[in-house]
Scaffold this active site. Structure first.
Site, short mmCIF file in Angstrom:
data_model
loop_
_atom_site.label_atom_id
_atom_site.label_comp_id
_atom_site.label_asym_id
_atom_site.label_seq_id
_atom_site.Cartn_x
_atom_site.Cartn_y
_atom_site.Cartn_z
N ALA A 155 32.58 -8.78 14.53
CA ALA A 155 33.53 -8.69 15.64
C ALA A 155 34.93 -8.58 15.03
CB ALA A 155 33.44 -9.93 16.51
N LYS A 156 35.73 -7.71 15.60
CA LYS A 156 37.08 -7.51 15.03
C LYS A 156 38.02 -8.49 15.73
CE LYS A 156 39.87 -3.50 13.67
NZ LYS A 156 40.02 -3.76 12.25
#
Ligand SMILES: Cc1ncc(COP(=O)(O)O)c(C=O)c1O
Length: 310
Positions: A155-156
């Protein structure tokens, strides 16, 4: 003259007017997820092409699921807002588009639940990030990549970039261009903002998602080019640091970094110590495609300007 615009609180406003309050949850606790998307200037056409917009918003949606951020937007709506922002901003150069879905409540308390969520998108000019012709001189970072059991790298998440920032600054202050981080088991993970590949014989090798990487869209682009255009397969497997030292070629991929050769790691030249032939072919293909000059990959390029040169 170009004037940057932003999508903020469900409206398009001049970037200068898009301001968040100091108590915003995401600002205090790193509870936001984001994307970095490039809009690439095509001089002949007077056009900006946004690269792989769908894949970026699909990844943002997945990041939101992990961080329990409500994200009620479909790709069509997101694409329309993005291209409108770029067109209104009026740049005639490469731009970076930053969508950010965030915990917008102005309250104290570390958590993900019982908070409001919002989306903002802004546009800024962005030229080259690393010197592609010269290649990058890298070091193995003393900072390890965060694990999926700590903060999930797939996940960014904004907060995760403290890990990247520690590594990048250590590398730069020690005279290197970029840091390569290992995971907790000591396998190669990724750069502070790039995925890593090596060329070994007639194969590309790159760490798998389970090596705590952000599963990059440029990584996927390069795997596709290697397979479909160069006839080179990519092996996704754990990679040791010393395999980079002895590789024929090594390069990094990322939206900001494009495809950048790694010419040296820990003071050891990799291959010939300059951009290798496989990397060079990938770089050429990549720049043609992202600027909308290769009709085969037109599906990956979304034009922004409605009025362009004939
Ligand atoms: C930590 C990290 N790894 C890899 C990448 C490359 O991902 P992409 O090619 O989707 O930009 C990025 C950049 O977005 C990044 O920040």
């Amino acid at each position: 003259m170009a004037t940057p615009y932003a999508y903020f609180k469900k409206e398009i406003v001049p970037l200068a007017e898009a301001k968040i309050g100091v108590m915003t949850h995401a600002f205090n606790y790193g509870t936001a997820v984001f994307e970095g998307i490039r809009g690439n200037w095509n001089e002949e056409e007077g056009q900006i092409y946004v690269f792989r917009i769908k894949e970026h918003f699909d990844r943002l949606r997945k990041s939101c699921r992990i961080m329990q951020i409500d994200f009620p937007y479909d790709n069509e709506e997101l694409s329309s807002i993005t291209t409108k922002l770029v067109e209104m901003s009026g740049y005639r150069e490469d731009v970076y588009i930053r969508p950010l879905a965030y915990k917008s409540s102005e309250v104290l308390g570390v958590r993900l639940h019982d908070l409001e969520d919002d989306l903002l998108i802004f546009v800024a000019p962005l030229g080259p990030y690393l010197d592609i012709e010269k290649g990058a001189r890298c070091c193995t970072s003393s900072w390890r990549r965060v694990e999926d059991t700590g903060i999930p790298a797939r996940a960014k998440i904004t907060g995760i970039y403290a890990n990247s920032a520690l590594a990048k600054t250590e590398a730069n202050l020690n005279g290197f261009d970029e840091a390569i981080m290992l995971d907790e088991r000591g396998h190669v993970s990724e750069g502070s903002g790039e995925n890593i590949f090596i060329v070994q014989g007639d194969t590309l090798i790159t760490p798998p998602p389970s090596s705590n990487i952000l599963v990059g869209i440029t990584r996927d682009t390069v795997i596709t080019f290697a397979r479909d255009e160069l006839g080179i397969p990519t092996l996704e497997r754990e990679l040791d640091r010393t395999e980079l030292y002895t590789a024929d070629e090594c390069f990094m991929t990322g939206t900001a970094a494009h495809v950048t050769p790694v010419v040296e790691l820990d003071h050891r030249p990799i291959g010939e110590g300059k951009m290798g032939p496989v990397t060079a072919r990938l770089v050429r293909l990549y720049f043609d495609v992202i600027r909308g000059k290769n009709p085969k990959y037109a599906r990956w390029c979304t034009p922004c300007y409605s009025k362009v040169k004939a």
